[in-house]
Design an enzyme around this catalytic site. Structure first.
Site, PDB file in Angstrom:
ATOM      1  N   VAL A  63       0.703  -1.282  -0.005  1.00 46.31           N
ATOM      2  CA  VAL A  63      -0.040  -0.130   0.081  1.00 46.31           C
ATOM      3  C   VAL A  63       0.915   1.166   0.009  1.00 46.31           C
ATOM      4  CG1 VAL A  63      -2.124  -0.875   0.897  1.00 46.31           C
ATOM      5  CG2 VAL A  63      -0.180   0.225   2.506  1.00 46.31           C
ATOM      6  N   TYR A 155       3.086   5.268  16.380  1.00 42.94           N
ATOM      7  CA  TYR A 155       1.860   4.645  15.945  1.00 42.94           C
ATOM      8  C   TYR A 155       0.881   5.541  16.462  1.00 42.94           C
ATOM      9  CZ  TYR A 155      -1.854   1.021  16.027  1.00 42.94           C
ATOM     10  OH  TYR A 155      -3.098   0.370  15.719  1.00 42.94           O
TER      11      TYR A 155
END
Ligand SMILES: NC(=O)c1ccc[n+]([C@@H]2O[C@H](COP(=O)([O-])OP(=O)(O)OC[C@H]3O[C@@H](n4cnc5c(N)ncnc54)[C@H](O)[C@@H]3O)[C@@H](O)[C@H]2O)c1
Length: 257
Positions: A63, A155
């Protein structure tokens, strides 16, 4: 949006939340492109969908790569003649030993997969969706995007970016007939979490798990509700073991924000 007869691309569809969402949307009557790096997992997702009577195809795609992202979206157009749903879901965490002890390449990859690829997929999907009069994009963020995440700040930064990116596209509903929303799950029982726990153990890092953990199918349910509900755009849906809560920061009508 009525799901039956539509076509969707699910990234990270070879495992966990992506697989559960792919299976669920296929069950509702959508034709699915499962996009992932993991070919064996992707083949398994397709097999599960087909044996339940649904339609699906696997595309091996990274991706983060422009050409791969184009190819996975173009597959929906060439195979099903349309693109109505995109679930930008592929994701990873930094994992133990964590930031800043992990190599910088790892922090960089987390931002690339968890944030940049969401921006890439969304931008490439928009003109394709507009060919059919619009669509729905669901980004997988996280509770880590809404609240501080002490165990994995990088994250948290990527997911916080996804949340604000999603909220910032609220106007696409009126401008392009594309509704962009995100889901913000708590801890879900997937290979990502199990790998994280194992790595933490190997590095002697204490980790914590809640007594009730969310199942991937509950997140798939939340995604389906966001696809269906035409009143939802530019919002986040927080999914906890105890229930759901909508985060709706949409500006008041007439506001210049
Ligand atoms: N499991 C949780 O507790 C939890 C909580 C909140 C958010 N999330 C998010 O949910 C999403 C799905 O995670 P999951 O828990 O199902 O994990 P998972 O590891 O089961 O699935 C992630 C999938 O993404 C794929 N992937 C990774 N990098 C890729 C790339 N560059 N290109 C294409 N595919 C790639 C993997 O091969 C894998 O199949 C992620 O964005 C994750 O951050 C997970």
């Amino acid at each position: 949006m009525e799901i039956k007869g539509k076509a969707g691309v699910i990234t990270g569809g070879s495992s966990g939340i992506g697989r559960a969402t792919a299976e669920r949307l296929a069950k509702e009557g959508a034709a699915i492109v499962v996009a992932d790096l993991d070919e064996a997992g992707g083949a398994e997702t397709v097999k599960r969908i087909e044996s339940a009577g649904g339609r699906a195809v696997f595309v091996k795609a990274d991706v983060t790569k422009l050409e791969d992202a184009r190819r996975m979206l173009d597959t929906a157009m060439s195979k099903y003649g349309r693109l109505d749903i995109l679930h930008n879901n592929a994701g990873i965490g930094v994992g133990a030993p964590g930031y800043p002890d992990a190599p910088p390449e790892r922090w960089h990859l987390v931002i690339e997969i968890d944030l940049q690829a969401v921006i890439l997929g969304t931008g490439l999907a928009a003109p394709l969706m507009q060919k059919n009069g619009g669509g729905v994009i669901i980004n997988t963020a996280s509770m880590a995007g809404l609240y501080p995440h002490r165990q994995d700040a990088v994250y948290g930064a990527a997911k916080g970016g996804v949340v604000n990116f999603t909220h910032s596209l609220a106007s696409w509903e009126a401008e392009r007939k594309i509704r962009v929303n995100c889901i913000c799950p708590g801890i879900v029982d997937t290979p990502l979490v199990r790998r994280g726990l194992e790595l933490a153990k190997q590095h002697g890092i204490k980790s914590w798990m809640p007594s009730k953990i969310i199942q991937p199918e509950e997140i798939a349910d939340a995604v389906v509700s966001l696809v269906r509900d035409d009143s939802m755009f530019g919002c986040s849906l927080e999914v906890r073991p105890t229930g759901r809560q909508i985060v709706d920061p949409r500006p008041a009508p007439g506001s210049r924000r």
